[in-house]
Design an enzyme around this catalytic site. Structure first.
Site, PDB file in Angstrom:
ATOM      1  N   CYS A  56       0.783  -1.237   0.000  1.00  0.00           N
ATOM      2  CA  CYS A  56       0.000   0.000   0.000  1.00  0.00           C
ATOM      3  C   CYS A  56       0.823   1.301   0.000  1.00  0.00           C
ATOM      4  O   CYS A  56       0.488   2.218  -0.744  1.00  0.00           O
ATOM      5  CB  CYS A  56      -1.021   0.003   1.133  1.00  0.00           C
ATOM      6  SG  CYS A  56      -0.615  -0.939   2.581  1.00  0.00           S
ATOM      7  N   ARG A  95       7.320 -11.118   5.164  1.00  0.00           N
ATOM      8  CA  ARG A  95       6.931 -10.901   6.558  1.00  0.00           C
ATOM      9  C   ARG A  95       7.689 -11.878   7.447  1.00  0.00           C
ATOM     10  O   ARG A  95       7.848 -13.048   7.090  1.00  0.00           O
ATOM     11  CB  ARG A  95       5.411 -11.066   6.734  1.00  0.00           C
ATOM     12  CG  ARG A  95       4.629 -10.004   5.988  1.00  0.00           C
ATOM     13  CD  ARG A  95       3.132 -10.140   6.156  1.00  0.00           C
ATOM     14  NE  ARG A  95       2.434  -9.201   5.278  1.00  0.00           N
ATOM     15  CZ  ARG A  95       1.118  -9.162   5.106  1.00  0.00           C
ATOM     16  NH1 ARG A  95       0.345 -10.006   5.767  1.00  0.00           N
ATOM     17  NH2 ARG A  95       0.570  -8.284   4.282  1.00  0.00           N
ATOM     18  N   GLN A 125       1.339 -11.166  -3.350  1.00  0.00           N
ATOM     19  CA  GLN A 125      -0.013 -10.703  -3.011  1.00  0.00           C
ATOM     20  C   GLN A 125      -0.676 -10.112  -4.252  1.00  0.00           C
ATOM     21  O   GLN A 125      -0.076  -9.302  -4.955  1.00  0.00           O
ATOM     22  CB  GLN A 125       0.074  -9.626  -1.919  1.00  0.00           C
ATOM     23  CG  GLN A 125      -1.265  -9.233  -1.336  1.00  0.00           C
ATOM     24  CD  GLN A 125      -1.693 -10.116  -0.188  1.00  0.00           C
ATOM     25  OE1 GLN A 125      -1.122 -11.166   0.034  1.00  0.00           O
ATOM     26  NE2 GLN A 125      -2.707  -9.702   0.536  1.00  0.00           N
ATOM     27  N   ASP A 127      -2.481  -7.685  -4.906  1.00  0.00           N
ATOM     28  CA  ASP A 127      -2.903  -6.465  -4.228  1.00  0.00           C
ATOM     29  C   ASP A 127      -3.541  -5.466  -5.193  1.00  0.00           C
ATOM     30  O   ASP A 127      -3.142  -5.372  -6.353  1.00  0.00           O
ATOM     31  CB  ASP A 127      -1.696  -5.796  -3.571  1.00  0.00           C
ATOM     32  CG  ASP A 127      -1.903  -5.597  -2.082  1.00  0.00           C
ATOM     33  OD1 ASP A 127      -3.065  -5.577  -1.661  1.00  0.00           O
ATOM     34  OD2 ASP A 127      -0.912  -5.456  -1.357  1.00  0.00           O
ATOM     35  N   HIS A 161      -5.420  -1.297  -5.021  1.00  0.00           N
ATOM     36  CA  HIS A 161      -5.849  -0.141  -4.233  1.00  0.00           C
ATOM     37  C   HIS A 161      -6.686   0.783  -5.104  1.00  0.00           C
ATOM     38  O   HIS A 161      -6.333   1.053  -6.257  1.00  0.00           O
ATOM     39  CB  HIS A 161      -4.641   0.594  -3.657  1.00  0.00           C
ATOM     40  CG  HIS A 161      -3.924  -0.207  -2.612  1.00  0.00           C
ATOM     41  ND1 HIS A 161      -2.862  -1.026  -2.932  1.00  0.00           N
ATOM     42  CD2 HIS A 161      -4.151  -0.353  -1.276  1.00  0.00           C
ATOM     43  CE1 HIS A 161      -2.455  -1.641  -1.825  1.00  0.00           C
ATOM     44  NE2 HIS A 161      -3.210  -1.250  -0.821  1.00  0.00           N
ATOM     45  N   LYS A 212     -12.401  -4.069   7.710  1.00  0.00           N
ATOM     46  CA  LYS A 212     -12.283  -4.855   6.481  1.00  0.00           C
ATOM     47  C   LYS A 212     -13.354  -5.931   6.384  1.00  0.00           C
ATOM     48  O   LYS A 212     -13.936  -6.357   7.388  1.00  0.00           O
ATOM     49  CB  LYS A 212     -10.899  -5.498   6.386  1.00  0.00           C
ATOM     50  CG  LYS A 212     -10.600  -6.560   7.438  1.00  0.00           C
ATOM     51  CD  LYS A 212      -9.210  -7.163   7.210  1.00  0.00           C
ATOM     52  CE  LYS A 212      -8.852  -8.160   8.309  1.00  0.00           C
ATOM     53  NZ  LYS A 212      -7.527  -8.761   8.111  1.00  0.00           N
ATOM     54  N   HIS A 232      -8.339  -0.886   0.095  1.00  0.00           N
ATOM     55  CA  HIS A 232      -7.345  -1.938  -0.104  1.00  0.00           C
ATOM     56  C   HIS A 232      -8.110  -3.215  -0.433  1.00  0.00           C
ATOM     57  O   HIS A 232      -9.017  -3.596   0.307  1.00  0.00           O
ATOM     58  CB  HIS A 232      -6.534  -2.173   1.165  1.00  0.00           C
ATOM     59  CG  HIS A 232      -5.909  -0.956   1.762  1.00  0.00           C
ATOM     60  ND1 HIS A 232      -4.539  -0.788   1.881  1.00  0.00           N
ATOM     61  CD2 HIS A 232      -6.457   0.154   2.314  1.00  0.00           C
ATOM     62  CE1 HIS A 232      -4.279   0.363   2.480  1.00  0.00           C
ATOM     63  NE2 HIS A 232      -5.434   0.958   2.744  1.00  0.00           N
TER      64      HIS A 232
END
Length: 633
Positions: free
Chosen positions: A331, A361, A379, A381, A383, A463, A509
């Site tokens: 992000c 991570r 990921q 991902d 946005h 979320k 997100h």
């Protein structure tokens, strides 16, 4: 006194009657395990009051079954205390499908000991010992457990912000516990529980603390339910991606790279097909792809709040008197992409960007599990930068994509959880109120039936969690959607509104399947390695009956290659049944058999995976069939 049942009916009961007395009056005393009184769980021995609303729960109710399992954990601890009177007990909760208890003992337990412990448990169950609850002062509880060298219980009590604590006894075993529990050990069916495994577990999950022994068990309301679960468990073992993945040459895990995956040839095919498919879907929904750096300066993570709220999960590098972190998420990088270039106007919104971003991570070694839990993962991902009045339409669009993608893989049973503000978060309560209200309204507009997942939101916003159910009925949380009013403001992100003023956009997100690695692990187990034709690493195997057929088989193989059908040719001098079995074991969807008959008629004999039937088709029919199977997604 009058007691209201959960269906709205009334029952008259004498003063001081308990929930168990109510169960007896209603004739369900043999099935009722726990009561829900005015919405709160309580032991059946709890005294009722006038106008209470009571629901009596059985093993068919989630809370009833959880109570049964919690009580089974206490019976396990009681049995262990008989085997080792000097054992030190930590915690013993109910978990999905069962329970466990963490214990420190001079005796090292193994799977060979499980039958012995089970017999001790059954003896306690058959004695039908009452679970007796009492309350004591904090100081008295510390003294009691200290005198018995139960240091973990003492530590728990010392960390409690309470003047009094609850304890339960079953037989001679006394345990610290809030409850509730079943009324007696005999309420646990003697033939519907089983100890399953022994493992190591750090006290409070930290490698800095003592290593304890964790004994796992399962418990159900009946033997039939347990047997059904055990059968499912055996099927799950056969489908375990940690075995099938290497066997099918999809991926490799090596001690030289803990928490990372070596994608082998077949795995690379699946990985790229999945990524390309998702990319096609999101492009249709107005997204564009970006790629952001792996290493980002500490200052960026401080601005985002990750440095304060997520630091322990990040890999940090010190270089040239500065700190940099390998990105754990995408992000902040996407915010930089948004701020680059021309000033954004309300006419530009919504801006939808996506990335198949490699994230790292710092997961503990004990938590890693094949493809399901990694330190390095990709990921999917995305946005969305939008105005407040676009949250509903964008949420509906994300839900549409998630449902489309899951349906492609045969996942039609999807549950949604609404996760609200966590204790560890950024932003004011007013901002969180607005974010939660917006997401709740958007969820309703999208027609989602959400369950509340208290306190499990991201640190920057509430979320939605999308949970799919696989062919074995197991739940997998994959997609997410978060509403974020915090990060755009922290980074000074703006757009020009209709009046020419500066306004902060909302940042949504979203992840559709989450980690690609984890989703592939789910797919391996869901399909048992038998991928649908379009996703199979090798789609067809051309095999010969004799060496006389090699030339024609090669021509068929070249036709398949020219039509982008991923195929192999097998001209080894082996018996045809051996070849069929070999390629079936490798889960190849279609086997093309070439013999003298096929060669003379310019046809092929085709056998699909899972079928014993062989069908003769022309070359044109073969290609038409494969092309139709390739576009089902």
């Amino acid at each position: 006194m009058i007691i209201f049942l959960n269906d709205g009916s009334k029952v008259e009961m004498p003063a001081n009657a308990s929930a168990r007395d109510l169960a007896c009056k209603l004739g369900v005393q043999k099935r009722a395990l726990v009561a829900k009184i005015n919405g709160s769980l309580a032991d059946l021995m709890t005294e009722l009051r006038d106008n209470d609303t009571v629901e009596l729960l059985t093993a068919n109710d989630p809370d009833g079954l959880s109570t049964l399992r919690h009580s089974a954990a206490h019976v396990l601890a009681a049995a262990l205390s008989e085997i080792d009177p000097h054992a030190k007990f930590a915690i013993g909760p109910a978990v999905d499908s069962g329970f466990y208890y963490d214990v420190m003992s001079d005796r090292t337990f193994s799977t060979d000991d499980l039958n012995l412990i089970e017999e001790k448990m059954r003896s306690i169950v058959k004695m039908n010992l009452p679970f007796e609850k009492s309350s004591t002062s904090r100081e008295e509880a510390i003294r009691y457990f200290s005198d018995r060298s139960q240091k973990y219980k003492v530590e728990i009590i010392e960390n409690l912000n309470a003047d009094s604590v609850g304890v339960y006894s079953v037989g001679g075993f006394v345990d610290l516990c809030r409850g509730p529990h079943v009324s007696s050990s005999g309420m646990i069916p003697h033939d519907a529980f089983k100890l399953t495994a022994v493992a190591g577990a750090y006290w409070r999950g930290s490698s800095k603390n003592d290593m304890l022994q964790r004994i796992y068990g399962i418990a159900f309301g009946s033997k039939a339910e347990m047997n059904s679960y055990c059968a499912t468990l055996e099927e799950a073992k056969a489908r375990d991606h940690r075995k099938l993945g290497p066997d099918l040459e999809i991926f490799h895990v090596d001690e030289s790279a803990p928490g990372s995956i070596f994608w082998l040839q077949n795995g690379c095919v699946i990985f790229n097909l999945l990524k390309d498919y998702i990319a096609r879907v999101i492009r249709r929904h107005g997204y564009y792809l970006v790629q952001t750096p792996q290493l980002l300066d500490r200052s960026l993570w401080e601005t985002s709040g990750h440095w304060d709220k997520f630091r322990e999960n990040m890999f940090v590098i010190e270089h040239d008197d500065s700190s940099m972190a390998i990105k754990p998420m995408n992000c902040p990088g996407h915010i930089i992409c948004y701020k680059t270039g021309s000033v954004k106007s309300y006419r530009d919104l919504p801006i939808r960007m996506a990335e198949f971003g490699l994230c790292h991570r710092n997961e503990s070694s004990g938590s890693m599990h094949g493809l399901m839990r990694l330190r390095a993962f990709t990921q999917d991902d995305g946005h969305i930068f939008c105005s407040e009045d676009q949250i509903v339409s964008e949420t509906i669009d994300v839900c549409s994509m998630i449902k489309e993608i899951y349906a492609t893989f045969g996942f039609d049973n999807i549950a949604v959880k609404f996760s609200d503000r966590p204790e560890k978060r950024v932003g004011s309560d007013e901002v969180w109120d607005t974010a939660e209200k917006s997401l709740r309204e958007a969820s309703e507009a999208a027609g989602l039936d959400c369950t509340i997942n208290k306190g499990e939101g991201a640190f920057y916003g509430p979320k939605l969690e999308f949970v799919l159910k696989d062919c074995l009925g197991r739940d997998w949380q994959c997609g997410t959607l978060q509403v974020d009013f915090n990060l755009p403001e922290r980074f000074g992100v703006t757009y020009t509104d209709k009046s020419g003023g500066k306004k902060v956009p909302v940042m949504l997100h979203r992840a559709l399947v989450g980690s690609l690695e984890r989703f592939i692990g789910i797919l391996i187990e869901h399909y048992a390695g038998k991928f649908p034709f379009w996703l199979a690493p090798t789609q067809a195997a051309v095999i010969t009956i004799s060496n006389d057929n090699i030339e024609y088989a090669t021509a068929v193989y070249n036709i398949l290659k020219n039509h982008d059908i991923r195929s192999v040719i097998d001209t080894d001098n082996e018996k045809i049944n051996y070849k069929i079995r070999k390629h079936s074991v490798n889960k190849i969807p279609a086997i093309i058999i070439i013999g003298q008959k096929e060669q003379e008629s310019k046809t092929v004999s085709m056998r699909l995976l899972g079928s014993s039937d062989t069908k003769s088709v022309t070359l044109e029919e073969m290609i038409e069939m494969f092309e139709s199977m390739s576009v089902t997604h």
